[in-house]
Design a protein around this motif. Structure first.
Motif, PDB file in Angstrom:
ATOM      1  N   LEU A  31      64.295  34.216  27.621  1.00 25.12           N
ATOM      2  CA  LEU A  31      64.851  35.544  27.905  1.00 25.12           C
ATOM      3  C   LEU A  31      66.323  35.648  27.503  1.00 25.12           C
ATOM      4  O   LEU A  31      66.769  36.686  27.013  1.00 25.12           O
ATOM      5  N   ARG A  34      66.523  34.294  23.196  1.00 22.94           N
ATOM      6  CA  ARG A  34      65.701  35.009  22.220  1.00 22.94           C
ATOM      7  C   ARG A  34      65.688  36.521  22.453  1.00 22.94           C
ATOM      8  O   ARG A  34      65.745  37.296  21.498  1.00 22.94           O
ATOM      9  N   ILE A  35      65.607  36.920  23.702  1.00 25.08           N
ATOM     10  CA  ILE A  35      65.534  38.357  24.001  1.00 25.08           C
ATOM     11  C   ILE A  35      66.928  38.964  24.153  1.00 25.08           C
ATOM     12  O   ILE A  35      67.143  40.143  23.894  1.00 25.08           O
ATOM     13  N   GLU A 144      57.788  37.548  22.271  1.00 28.53           N
ATOM     14  CA  GLU A 144      58.165  38.948  22.467  1.00 28.53           C
ATOM     15  C   GLU A 144      56.976  39.768  22.936  1.00 28.53           C
ATOM     16  O   GLU A 144      57.108  40.632  23.805  1.00 28.53           O
ATOM     17  N   GLU A 148      56.351  41.975  26.759  1.00 29.35           N
ATOM     18  CA  GLU A 148      56.516  43.399  26.468  1.00 29.35           C
ATOM     19  C   GLU A 148      56.537  44.244  27.731  1.00 29.35           C
ATOM     20  O   GLU A 148      57.370  45.148  27.880  1.00 29.35           O
ATOM     21  N   LEU A 151      59.788  43.726  29.647  1.00 27.76           N
ATOM     22  CA  LEU A 151      60.920  44.368  28.981  1.00 27.76           C
ATOM     23  C   LEU A 151      60.869  45.891  29.124  1.00 27.76           C
ATOM     24  O   LEU A 151      61.914  46.542  29.176  1.00 27.76           O
ATOM     25  N   THR A 155      64.152  47.742  30.323  1.00 31.57           N
ATOM     26  CA  THR A 155      64.831  48.693  29.434  1.00 31.57           C
ATOM     27  C   THR A 155      64.594  50.145  29.835  1.00 31.57           C
ATOM     28  O   THR A 155      65.329  51.039  29.412  1.00 31.57           O
TER      29      THR A 155
END
Length: 311
Positions: A31, A34-35, A144, A148, A151, A155
Motif C-alpha cells: 500500500l 506501490r499504491i 492493484e 480495488e 481503494l 479515494t
C-alpha cells in the motif's frame, strides 16, 4: 482532502502468528510503496523506545483511514474474550475504535475499513464492526486489482461511475416502438476476427445494406458486442453471398449469448436462413460464421450476416 495529498492510513492488527505478522507487513509495504498511500505500521516504528499507547492513539485519532486486518485473535481481543494480558496493544486499539464508533457512527463507519485476507473469513470480523451488514474488503492478492474495492473506499471514487441521468419520459412508450440498433454499424465491436468487414451484401437477390461479411481464408469469422442487457431480440439473415465465386459452399452460423451457443444453422447459395433470437438479460453477444474445410485461398468463405438488428 486535496487529490494530490496521499491519505494517511493506520494499520491495526493482532500478532496472531509470525506468518500473519509478515503478511500484514507485506500488505502495508504494498500500500505504501506501490499504491502511494501514507501508511503507518508498528513494525516500521520499533527503532526506539516508545509509549505505544500514545503512538497508537495519535494514529487512531488522526489517520484519514484505519485499516483493520481481521483475524481470529483480533476478534477475541476486540470483543473482550481474550485474557487481559494477551495482546494488550490490539485490545487497546480495538477499544479506542469502539469508542469512536459509538461517538460518531456515521463518520467512523466510513473511516474504519475491515480487511479480510484469504486465510481469514467474515466470521473473524469483530461484531462492533457489523461484519454482515456493512462493507468488508476481501484482499485476495497484493495487486492493484486485488485492492480495488479498498481503494474505492479510500479515494471516494466508485469502481463504476454512475452515468448521467437521461431525460425522464414519464413512463410513456415511444411512438416509434422499441429502439432498433444495427449490430453492424450502430454498436462498437469489442472484438472481431481480422477479415470481418461491415459492408452491403446481396443474399438470395435481396440487398442488405449494413451486413457483417467474411471473405477470407480464416477458419472462423466472429464479432463480439456488449449488449449490457439493453435489448430483447436479434434478427438477421444468414447466407452465402450471391456473387460468391464458388457456388457450392455451405456456411455455418452460430450465435453465442454470454458464452452459451445456440444451435448451429447451415446455409447454401440461394438458401439463406432467418435468425430471430431473444437476447433479454444478455450482457455479451457473439456472432460466428465459417465454411468448414477452408484451408486454401481458392476456397474462401463468402458469407454474411445480413442486416443484423437489435431491438
Amino acid at each position: 482532502m486535496p487529490d494530490n495529498e496521499a491519505p494517511h492510513v493506520f494499520v491495526t492488527y493482532a500478532h496472531d502468528s509470525p506468518e500473519h505478522k509478515e503478511r500484514v507487513r507485506l500488505f502495508a509495504d504494498f500500500l505504501h510503496s506501490r499504491i502511494g498511500l501514507e501508511v503507518h505500521l508498528d513494525q516500521w516504528d520499533d527503532d526506539e523506545r516508545r509509549d505505544w499507547s500514545l503512538w497508537a492513539l495519535k494514529h487512531l485519532d488522526t489517520a484519514n483511514f484505519v485499516v483493520v486486518v481481521v483475524s481470529p485473535e483480533y476478534k477475541r481481543r476486540a470483543e473482550g474474550t481474550a485474557a487481559f494480558d494477551v495482546g494488550r496493544g490490539s485490545q487497546f486499539e480495538a477499544a479506542r475504535l469502539r469508542d469512536r464508533l459509538t461517538r460518531d457512527l456515521g463518520r467512523e463507519i466510513k473511516r474504519v475499513l475491515p480487511v479480510v485476507f484469504p486465510q481469514q473469513s467474515v466470521e473473524d470480523i469483530p461484531n462492533f464492526l457489523n461484519p454482515f451488514s456493512t462493507t468488508r474488503y476481501p484482499v485476495e492478492a497484493f495487486t492493484e486489482e486485488g485492492v480495488e474495492d479498498l481503494l474505492a473506499a479510500i479515494t471516494g471514487r466508485a469502481r463504476h461511475q454512475r452515468p448521467e441521468r437521461g431525460q425522464w419520459r414519464g413512463g410513456a412508450v415511444s411512438a416509434s416502438g422499441p429502439r432498433r440498433t444495427s449490430l453492424a454499424t450502430g454498436l462498437e465491436w469489442r472484438a472481431c476476427s481480422t477479415h470481418v468487414r461491415t459492408e452491403g451484401a446481396r443474399i438470395n437477390d435481396v440487398h442488405y445494406a449494413d451486413s457483417v461479411v467474411l471473405r477470407a481464408s480464416e477458419r472462423l469469422g466472429f464479432v463480439e458486442v456488449d449488449l449490457g442487457m439493453a435489448y430483447r431480440r436479434l434478427t438477421a439473415v444468414a447466407g452465402v453471398l450471391d456473387d460468391a465465386a464458388e457456388p457450392f459452399q455451405v456456411g455455418h452460423f452460430r450465435v453465442l449469448l454470454d458464452g452459451r451457443p445456440s444451435p448451429e444453422v447451415k446455409v447454401a447459395l440461394g438458401k439463406p436462413a432467418k435468425i430471430d433470437i431473444g437476447v433479454t438479460g444478455v450482457l455479451t453477444l457473439r456472432l460466428e460464421f465459417h465454411r468448414p474445410g477452408t484451408t486454401e485461398t481458392m476456397w474462401l468463405p463468402e458469407l454474411a450476416w445480413g442486416d443484423p438488428v437489435l431491438e
